[in-house]
Write an enzyme that holds these catalytic residues in place. Structure first.
Site, short mmCIF file in Angstrom:
data_model
loop_
_atom_site.label_atom_id
_atom_site.label_comp_id
_atom_site.label_asym_id
_atom_site.label_seq_id
_atom_site.Cartn_x
_atom_site.Cartn_y
_atom_site.Cartn_z
N LYS A 131 0.84 -1.21 0.00
CA LYS A 131 0.00 0.00 0.00
C LYS A 131 0.87 1.26 0.00
O LYS A 131 0.68 2.15 -0.83
CB LYS A 131 -0.91 0.00 1.23
CG LYS A 131 -1.53 1.34 1.54
CD LYS A 131 -2.28 1.33 2.87
CE LYS A 131 -2.77 2.70 3.28
NZ LYS A 131 -1.73 3.57 3.85
N ASN A 132 1.81 1.33 0.94
CA ASN A 132 2.53 2.59 1.11
C ASN A 132 3.50 2.88 -0.03
O ASN A 132 3.95 4.02 -0.18
CB ASN A 132 3.23 2.64 2.47
CG ASN A 132 2.22 2.83 3.60
OD1 ASN A 132 1.05 3.15 3.35
ND2 ASN A 132 2.64 2.62 4.83
N CYS B 239 -5.38 8.21 8.68
CA CYS B 239 -5.66 7.74 10.04
C CYS B 239 -5.36 8.83 11.06
O CYS B 239 -4.38 9.57 10.91
CB CYS B 239 -4.78 6.53 10.37
SG CYS B 239 -5.29 5.04 9.54
N ARG C 148 -0.02 15.24 12.62
CA ARG C 148 0.70 14.76 11.44
C ARG C 148 1.12 15.97 10.60
O ARG C 148 0.56 16.23 9.54
CB ARG C 148 -0.16 13.78 10.63
CG ARG C 148 -0.55 12.54 11.43
CD ARG C 148 -1.26 11.50 10.60
NE ARG C 148 -0.34 10.73 9.77
CZ ARG C 148 -0.70 9.64 9.09
NH1 ARG C 148 -1.94 9.19 9.14
NH2 ARG C 148 0.18 8.98 8.35
N ASP D 285 3.49 0.61 12.20
CA ASP D 285 2.23 0.08 11.65
C ASP D 285 1.97 -1.37 12.07
O ASP D 285 0.86 -1.87 11.92
CB ASP D 285 2.24 0.18 10.12
CG ASP D 285 2.09 1.63 9.64
OD1 ASP D 285 1.87 2.51 10.49
OD2 ASP D 285 2.20 1.86 8.43
N ARG E 274 -9.13 0.31 3.83
CA ARG E 274 -8.21 1.25 3.18
C ARG E 274 -6.87 0.60 2.92
O ARG E 274 -6.09 1.09 2.11
CB ARG E 274 -8.00 2.48 4.07
CG ARG E 274 -9.12 3.50 4.02
CD ARG E 274 -8.76 4.78 4.76
NE ARG E 274 -7.38 5.12 4.51
CZ ARG E 274 -6.44 5.34 5.44
NH1 ARG E 274 -6.76 5.27 6.70
NH2 ARG E 274 -5.21 5.63 5.11
C1 UD1 Z 1 3.98 6.83 6.61
C2 UD1 Z 1 3.00 5.70 6.43
C3 UD1 Z 1 2.36 5.33 7.77
C4 UD1 Z 1 3.45 5.02 8.81
C5 UD1 Z 1 4.47 6.15 8.86
C6 UD1 Z 1 5.66 5.83 9.75
C7 UD1 Z 1 2.23 6.10 4.17
C8 UD1 Z 1 1.11 6.53 3.27
N1 UD1 Z 1 1.98 6.12 5.50
O1 UD1 Z 1 3.23 7.95 7.09
O2 UD1 Z 1 1.55 4.18 7.57
O3 UD1 Z 1 2.85 4.90 10.08
O4 UD1 Z 1 4.99 6.44 7.55
O5 UD1 Z 1 6.29 4.66 9.29
O6 UD1 Z 1 3.31 5.76 3.73
N2 UD1 Z 1 6.72 14.43 10.76
C9 UD1 Z 1 6.98 15.77 11.01
N3 UD1 Z 1 6.94 16.64 9.94
C10 UD1 Z 1 6.68 16.24 8.67
C11 UD1 Z 1 6.44 14.87 8.43
C12 UD1 Z 1 6.46 13.99 9.50
O7 UD1 Z 1 7.23 16.17 12.14
O8 UD1 Z 1 6.69 17.08 7.76
C13 UD1 Z 1 6.75 13.48 11.90
C14 UD1 Z 1 5.39 12.82 12.14
O9 UD1 Z 1 4.58 13.60 12.98
C15 UD1 Z 1 5.79 11.49 12.75
C16 UD1 Z 1 7.14 11.17 12.08
O10 UD1 Z 1 7.61 12.40 11.53
O11 UD1 Z 1 6.02 11.64 14.13
C17 UD1 Z 1 7.06 10.15 10.97
O12 UD1 Z 1 6.09 10.55 10.02
P1 UD1 Z 1 6.16 10.11 8.48
O13 UD1 Z 1 7.27 9.12 8.31
O14 UD1 Z 1 6.17 11.34 7.65
O15 UD1 Z 1 4.78 9.37 8.29
P2 UD1 Z 1 3.85 9.40 7.03
O16 UD1 Z 1 4.67 9.52 5.79
O17 UD1 Z 1 2.71 10.34 7.25
#
Ligand code: UD1
Length: 428
Positions: free
Chosen positions: A22-23, A117, A122, A305, A397
């Site tokens: 998925k990701n 989610c 986020r 996850d 999803r």
């Molecule tokens: C992706 C995955 C999600 C998984 C997560 C962590 C997808 C679609 N989703 O989510 O299933 O749980 O990786 O493995 O791939 N952060 C910031 N600023 C930013 C971006 C992130 O502070 O601009 C922080 C977030 O709050 C979180 C951490 O970084 O604490 C990791 O987030 P991130 O790796 O970006 O998660 P997603 O890409 O949203």
């Protein structure tokens, strides 16, 4: 509204074929924008987030043809707007990958603030930091993010936080920027490598994906390509834990065992038997499990996850297990639901203490998010008697044909439609 009715107590046994990740796939579909040409993606999971992305691409003028249940032909030469429709983009997280790909191809992108989610805050500041460093400006306007530029220039970007989404968005934005981009402190998940491989197949020059530093030399043109999505590490881990927790025996096929090493080692620590093959793993349950501690980390650490899913096994393991969540603020909401099923979990901020119990009991529970839902499905398959799980749209999803796959393993799960009135009656 739909719900699952599960009669638990039977071990899951047999073989399951894991779908595409998925990701990875949710990033590859937006990446096809960069080709401005025809791409064929294979092993694409047929899940609701992907269906929304297909609809987004179609509404933006692309031609998307389903060649088989898991392969898509996507022609982005006919795209006629840089705006992702609000009502679709707002419903899931990965719609933000259109920011990077539209910005790169057209110098302009308009994308709704992403949904997905509810795992706590986020933010997307690291995505915006990367776009700005590459020479774009952004503004927020009525739930839309606009990013635009006259000219993307390669840059040296050091991320403050390791972020999957920001790493992918920065790669998408930088592949056609003039000169060289260096991304440091990047995410290293298997789907980061998958996106880089797809970009390179389309003519990009991305090196180092899977390490802490990614180097991108901007290219002038990209082109169509045929590409196969990697297997889903999280779906595989879910079935591995399901085998152990139900004390079953499952051969989990179409996987990359190296992507599963951390879950394999944690399952072995509890006493489950895991056998590894070239493209499969077999998990055999045992009658008694030992406690173990888990701390979630970016790859190659234990994936957040899979934390809720593994939590189900820890409910049944002897003694005390401590789970520390280091990625998301609100990842323990499933624990309240598991406690309704007889688990003994105390949550304090980002730490949960699991005291093992003899068995789980059936109960009506709610899928609070995607992976929480998967955990509750496993818990209900363990609990002798009939459980009901609502809010299952979260589960669908992320898991292809979950009902069909579990039934093929001998699990008693049905999806039923609940008339609105019945839900209201129950709520009173
Ligand atoms: C992706 C995955 C999600 C998984 C997560 C962590 C997808 C679609 N989703 O989510 O299933 O749980 O990786 O493995 O791939 N952060 C910031 N600023 C930013 C971006 C992130 O502070 O601009 C922080 C977030 O709050 C979180 C951490 O970084 O604490 C990791 O987030 P991130 O790796 O970006 O998660 P997603 O890409 O949203």
């Amino acid at each position: 509204m739909e719900k699952y009715i599960i009669t638990g107590g039977k071990p899951l046994k047999g073989e399951v074929i894991i779908s595409g990740a998925k990701n990875a796939a949710v990033a590859l579909l937006p990446a096809t924008v960069l080709a401005g040409d025809v791409c064929v993606l294979e092993n694409v999971p047929d899940i609701s987030d992907i269906r929304k992305e297909i609809e987004i691409l179609r509404q933006m003028g692309a031609k998307v043809t389903r060649l088989s249940p898991s392969s898509l032909e996507i022609d982005t030469s006919t795209l006629n707007t840089t705006e992702v429709p609000l009502e679709l983009g707002i419903k899931f997280r990965a719609s933000y990958y259109f920011l990077g790909s539209l910005l790169s191809r057209f110098g302009d992108a308009n994308v709704p603030m992403p949904g997905g989610c509810d795992l706590g805050a986020r933010p997307i500041d690291q995505h915006l930091k990367a776009f700005t460093a590459l020479g774009a400006a952004y503004e927020l306007d009525y739930a839309m993010i606009n990013v635009k530029t006259d000219n993307l220039q390669g840059a040296h970007i050091f991320f403050d936080t390791v972020s999957v989404g920001a790493t992918i968005n920065a790669m998408l934005a930088a592949v056609k920027a003039k000169g060289t981009t260096i991304l440091e402190n990047v995410a290293k998940e298997p789907h980061i490598v998958d996106v880089a491989n797809f970009l390179n197949t389309m003519g990009a020059d991305v090196r180092g994906a899977g390490t802490d530093v990614i180097k991108i030399r901007g290219v002038e043109r990209m082109h169509g390509a045929t590409y196969t999505v990697i297997p889903d590490q999280i779906e595989a881990g879910t079935f591995m834990v399901a085998a152990a927790a139900t004390r079953g025996d499952i051969l989990v096929k179409n996987v990359t065992p190296e992507h599963l090493e951390i879950i394999t080692s944690k399952l072995r620590a509890t006493g489950a038997v895991v056998e590894e093959f070239d493209e499969a793993v077999r998990v055999i349950g045992v009658s008694e499990y030992q406690n173990t501690n888990i701390k979630t980390r970016p790859h190659p650490g234990f994936p957040t996850d899979l934390q809720p899913v593994m939590g189900v096994l820890l409910c049944l393991a002897k003694g005390t297990s401590i789970v520390t969540e280091s990625i998301w603020d609100s990842r323990f909401r499933y624990c309240d639901e598991l406690n309704k099923m007889g688990a003994n979990i105390q949550v304090e901020s980002r730490v949960a203490v699991f005291e093992g119990v003899e068995k789980l009991q059936p109960a009506p529970v709610k899928a609070t998010d995607l992976r929480a839902g998967a955990a509750l499905v496993i818990a209900a398959l363990c609990a002798e008697g009939q459980s009901e799980i609502t809010e299952i749209q979260h589960v669908e999803r992320g898991y292809v044909d979950i009902v069909k796959k579990i039934r093929a393993l001998g699990g008693d799960i049905r999806k039923v439609v609940v008339p609105e009135g019945e839900v209201l009656k129950k709520a009173h």
